[in-house]
Design a protein around this motif. Structure first.
Motif, mmCIF file in Angstrom:
data_model
loop_
_atom_site.group_PDB
_atom_site.id
_atom_site.type_symbol
_atom_site.label_atom_id
_atom_site.label_comp_id
_atom_site.label_asym_id
_atom_site.label_seq_id
_atom_site.Cartn_x
_atom_site.Cartn_y
_atom_site.Cartn_z
ATOM 1 N N ILE A 266 0.854 -1.184 0.000
ATOM 2 C CA ILE A 266 0.000 0.000 0.000
ATOM 3 C C ILE A 266 0.890 1.235 0.000
ATOM 4 O O ILE A 266 1.739 1.398 0.873
ATOM 5 C CB ILE A 266 -0.946 0.010 1.221
ATOM 6 C CG1 ILE A 266 -1.815 -1.253 1.223
ATOM 7 C CG2 ILE A 266 -1.804 1.265 1.225
ATOM 8 C CD1 ILE A 266 -2.661 -1.422 2.465
ATOM 9 N N THR A 267 0.661 2.098 -0.976
ATOM 10 C CA THR A 267 1.469 3.308 -1.099
ATOM 11 C C THR A 267 0.955 4.408 -0.171
ATOM 12 O O THR A 267 -0.186 4.361 0.301
ATOM 13 C CB THR A 267 1.442 3.846 -2.539
ATOM 14 O OG1 THR A 267 0.102 4.288 -2.840
ATOM 15 C CG2 THR A 267 1.879 2.790 -3.539
ATOM 16 N N GLU A 268 1.804 5.403 0.052
ATOM 17 C CA GLU A 268 1.399 6.553 0.862
ATOM 18 C C GLU A 268 0.219 7.271 0.212
ATOM 19 O O GLU A 268 -0.677 7.746 0.896
ATOM 20 C CB GLU A 268 2.578 7.506 1.066
ATOM 21 C CG GLU A 268 2.283 8.630 2.026
ATOM 22 C CD GLU A 268 1.867 8.165 3.422
ATOM 23 O OE1 GLU A 268 0.991 8.843 4.012
ATOM 24 O OE2 GLU A 268 2.375 7.140 3.921
ATOM 25 N N MET A 269 0.214 7.323 -1.108
ATOM 26 C CA MET A 269 -0.897 7.951 -1.834
ATOM 27 C C MET A 269 -2.205 7.207 -1.549
ATOM 28 O O MET A 269 -3.242 7.843 -1.366
ATOM 29 C CB MET A 269 -0.619 7.954 -3.338
ATOM 30 C CG MET A 269 -1.746 8.565 -4.144
ATOM 31 S SD MET A 269 -2.012 10.299 -3.803
ATOM 32 C CE MET A 269 -0.842 11.000 -4.912
ATOM 33 N N GLU A 270 -2.162 5.899 -1.466
ATOM 34 C CA GLU A 270 -3.364 5.117 -1.166
ATOM 35 C C GLU A 270 -3.833 5.355 0.271
ATOM 36 O O GLU A 270 -5.041 5.424 0.520
ATOM 37 C CB GLU A 270 -3.115 3.630 -1.437
ATOM 38 C CG GLU A 270 -2.981 3.348 -2.920
ATOM 39 C CD GLU A 270 -2.463 1.956 -3.227
ATOM 40 O OE1 GLU A 270 -2.936 1.370 -4.219
ATOM 41 O OE2 GLU A 270 -1.567 1.460 -2.490
ATOM 42 N N TYR A 271 -2.897 5.510 1.195
ATOM 43 C CA TYR A 271 -3.282 5.859 2.564
ATOM 44 C C TYR A 271 -3.925 7.242 2.599
ATOM 45 O O TYR A 271 -4.893 7.465 3.326
ATOM 46 C CB TYR A 271 -2.075 5.831 3.510
ATOM 47 C CG TYR A 271 -1.603 4.445 3.868
ATOM 48 C CD1 TYR A 271 -2.469 3.520 4.457
ATOM 49 C CD2 TYR A 271 -0.291 4.052 3.643
ATOM 50 C CE1 TYR A 271 -2.034 2.250 4.806
ATOM 51 C CE2 TYR A 271 0.160 2.788 3.985
ATOM 52 C CZ TYR A 271 -0.721 1.887 4.563
ATOM 53 O OH TYR A 271 -0.289 0.637 4.907
ATOM 54 N N GLN A 272 -3.401 8.172 1.807
ATOM 55 C CA GLN A 272 -3.990 9.508 1.739
ATOM 56 C C GLN A 272 -5.401 9.443 1.152
ATOM 57 O O GLN A 272 -6.296 10.155 1.601
ATOM 58 C CB GLN A 272 -3.105 10.438 0.916
ATOM 59 C CG GLN A 272 -1.819 10.792 1.610
ATOM 60 C CD GLN A 272 -0.880 11.606 0.730
ATOM 61 O OE1 GLN A 272 -1.214 11.995 -0.382
ATOM 62 N NE2 GLN A 272 0.319 11.857 1.240
#
Length: 73
Positions: free
Chosen positions: A28-34
């Motif tokens: 899971i990328t940081e963009m997906e967490y955002q």
């Protein structure tokens, strides 16, 4: 300064991270967490808007009752 909804959304994302495996976190990328945070913030905003509508309706009903009582006196 972060809004209350932003703070709550961040807590949800952090709790989510703690509940998934390290292997899953690695995918899971940081963009997906955002994006997840944005989804949570939108859900909180919708719930808040609904609560505001309920309070507005309650206020309207209370005013109607108060006006009727004045007429009865």
């Amino acid at each position: 300064m972060k809004s209350h909804n932003e703070q709550l959304a961040q807590k949800v994302v952090e709790a989510f991270k703690q509940h998934i495996s390290a292997e899953a976190r690695a995918h899971i990328t940081e963009m997906e967490y955002q994006e997840l945070s944005q989804i949570v913030q939108e859900a909180l905003s919708l719930e808040m808007a609904e609560a505001v509508e309920m309070v507005d309706e309650l206020e309207r009903r209370l005013k109607q009752r108060a006006e009727r009582r004045e007429l009865e006196l």
